[in-house]
Write a protein that holds these residues in place. Structure first.
Motif, short mmCIF file in Angstrom:
data_model
loop_
_atom_site.label_atom_id
_atom_site.label_comp_id
_atom_site.label_asym_id
_atom_site.label_seq_id
_atom_site.Cartn_x
_atom_site.Cartn_y
_atom_site.Cartn_z
N ALA A 105 0.82 -1.24 0.00
CA ALA A 105 0.00 0.00 0.00
C ALA A 105 0.84 1.28 0.00
CB ALA A 105 -0.98 -0.02 1.17
N PRO A 106 1.86 1.42 0.87
CA PRO A 106 2.60 2.68 0.86
C PRO A 106 3.56 2.82 -0.32
CG PRO A 106 3.40 1.23 2.61
CD PRO A 106 2.25 0.52 1.97
N LEU A 107 3.88 1.71 -0.96
CA LEU A 107 4.81 1.78 -2.10
C LEU A 107 4.07 2.17 -3.38
CD1 LEU A 107 7.00 -1.38 -1.40
CD2 LEU A 107 7.32 0.97 -0.61
N GLN A 108 2.80 1.88 -3.45
CA GLN A 108 2.07 2.18 -4.68
C GLN A 108 2.06 3.69 -5.00
OE1 GLN A 108 -1.65 0.22 -5.45
NE2 GLN A 108 -1.03 -1.66 -4.42
N PRO A 109 1.78 4.58 -4.03
CA PRO A 109 1.86 6.01 -4.37
C PRO A 109 3.28 6.44 -4.74
CG PRO A 109 1.26 5.69 -2.04
CD PRO A 109 1.22 4.35 -2.69
#
Ligand SMILES: Cc1ncc(COP(=O)(O)O)c(C=O)c1O
Length: 396
Positions: free
Chosen positions: A276-280
């Motif tokens: 989740a935090p790597l996608q942005p």
């Protein structure tokens, strides 16, 4: 404790998994660690991608983006992938129905194969293979029909492609630029794939993770841009290679909404969602760091030249790769029976690890003598490895 009958761990393994060998990359990377060898085996770069992308990931972690992302991916990454496809290839995508985010290209391939291949159906696939393809087709209960790319230039044999298609074939799994050979299908070869797909009403799953790591002024052409191919092509890529973040495992699938939703139907039961935090942060990379992969390709080309000329000086026949992280060499002159024997001896003899390419072939005659060397490493590491090889006794 109950008496054990036939319950050895191996017997408990589902039969469809038993024929799939463990990935060679774990074995050879472990060997590199154990022997303190330079690892020209596994394809990961020595240097991370852009600092601003790491910062974007840190910000996302601090901003609390730590719970499940939506199954198909966060909106800003799906939008960024759509913009990337438009910018580079003129492909217009609806990010809400024609793009999904996956746990690397690996999950994308698995989901596409599980979603599209019925047990007993045949999937035509180029060999040498990226090894997860074999595992996924086996786990799906499918049957692989290899089309061999042969040394020294690894061109597509169109007659072999045509001969591989039977009345049980419904899909082709393509990889261009191609790991491990570094070959790129040219226009005529892509057209031949398209012709076969159109003639036999096949869907093509195409793994294009090395789309930006191409050399000598070449341009990658996505198969889906050929006439008639859009409706029958599932395109896969990933941030791992493009941005030198192989450990992040953020990939994506693009294509017509009908096919993308079919792939999502399988993907939702694999990881559902990841990173989740790597996608942005990958969205940031795609929109703000396009310069990174252009520079990366230039640097890799220089390293390719260094490695290839060094191996040639050691009298190996080396095919000059058009793309990717890898060069393939013929090691027959050293007198080993096969490339596995050569690669298992190499750490002791030279302190270098490379990958026996034969494990990626069904046709052992075509692959027995081939070794894959990665040049996505620091220049000093390649120089050191070449020095060690030059100083070593490489003969059987
Ligand atoms: C051809 C090919 N496909 C897929 C992958 C895996 O990509 P990811 O790390 O994004 O899962 C690799 C990695 O080496 C590869 O070479």
């Amino acid at each position: 404790m109950p008496a054990s009958t036939s319950a050895s761990p191996r017997n408990r393994m589902a039969t469809r998994l038993r024929s799939i060998p463990p990935t060679i990359f774990s074995e050879m990377s472990a060997l590199a660690l154990r022997t303190g060898s330079l690892n020209l085996g596994q394809g990961f770069p020595d240097r991370d991608g852009p600092a601003s992308v790491v910062e974007a990931a840190v910000e996302a972690l601090r901003a609390g983006r730590n719970q499940y992302a939506p199954g198909p991916g966060v909106p800003e990454l799906r939008q960024a992938v759509a913009e990337h496809q438009a910018r580079h290839y003129g492909i217009e995508l609806d990010p809400t129905s024609q793009v999904i985010v996956t746990a690397g290209a690996t999950e994308a391939v698995a989901a596409a194969v599980f979603a599209l291949v019925e047990p007993g159906e045949e999937m035509v696939v180029l060999e040498p293979y990226y090894d997860s393809y074999v595992a996924c087709i086996e786990m799906a209960g499918g049957v692989r029909r290899p089309v061999t790319l042969r040394a020294p230039d690894f061109r597509l044999d169109v007659d072999a492609l045509r001969a591989a298609v039977t009345d049980r074939t419904r899909t082709i799994l393509l990889n261009t630029p191609h790991n491990p050979t570094g070959a790129m299908l040219d226009r005529d070869e892509l057209q031949a794939v398209a012709d076969v797909a159109l003639e036999h009403d096949l869907v093509v799953v195409t793994d294009e993770v090395y789309e930006h790591l191409v050399f000598d002024g070449r341009r990658h052409v996505p198969l889906c841009t050929l006439p008639g191919m859009w409706d029958r092509t599932v395109t896969i890529s990933s941030a791992g290679k493009t941005f030198s973040f192989t450990g992040w495992k953020v990939g994506w699938v693009t294509g017509p909404a009908e096919l993308v939703s079919i792939v999502l139907a399988a993907k939702q039961w694999l990881t559902f969602t990841n990173a989740a935090p790597l996608q942005p942060a990958v969205a940031h990379a795609l929109t703000q760091e396009a310069g990174f992969y252009e520079e990366l390709a230039g640097g890799l080309q220089t390293k390719r030249d260094l490695l290839v000329s060094g191996l040639r000086e050691l009298d190996m026949d080396v095919y000059l790769p058009e793309a990717t992280y890898f060069a393939t060499a013929d090691v027959r002159r050293y007198g080993f029976r096969d490339s596995m024997e050569f690669c298992l001896a190499l750490p002791e003899r030279a302190g270098v690890v490379a990958i026996p390419e034969q494990v990626f072939f069904d046709d052992q005659d075509a692959g027995r003598h081939l070794v894959r060397w990665a040049f996505c490493k620091e220049t000093s590491v390649i120089e050191d490895a070449l020095g060690r090889l030059a100083a070593a006794d490489l003969y059987a």
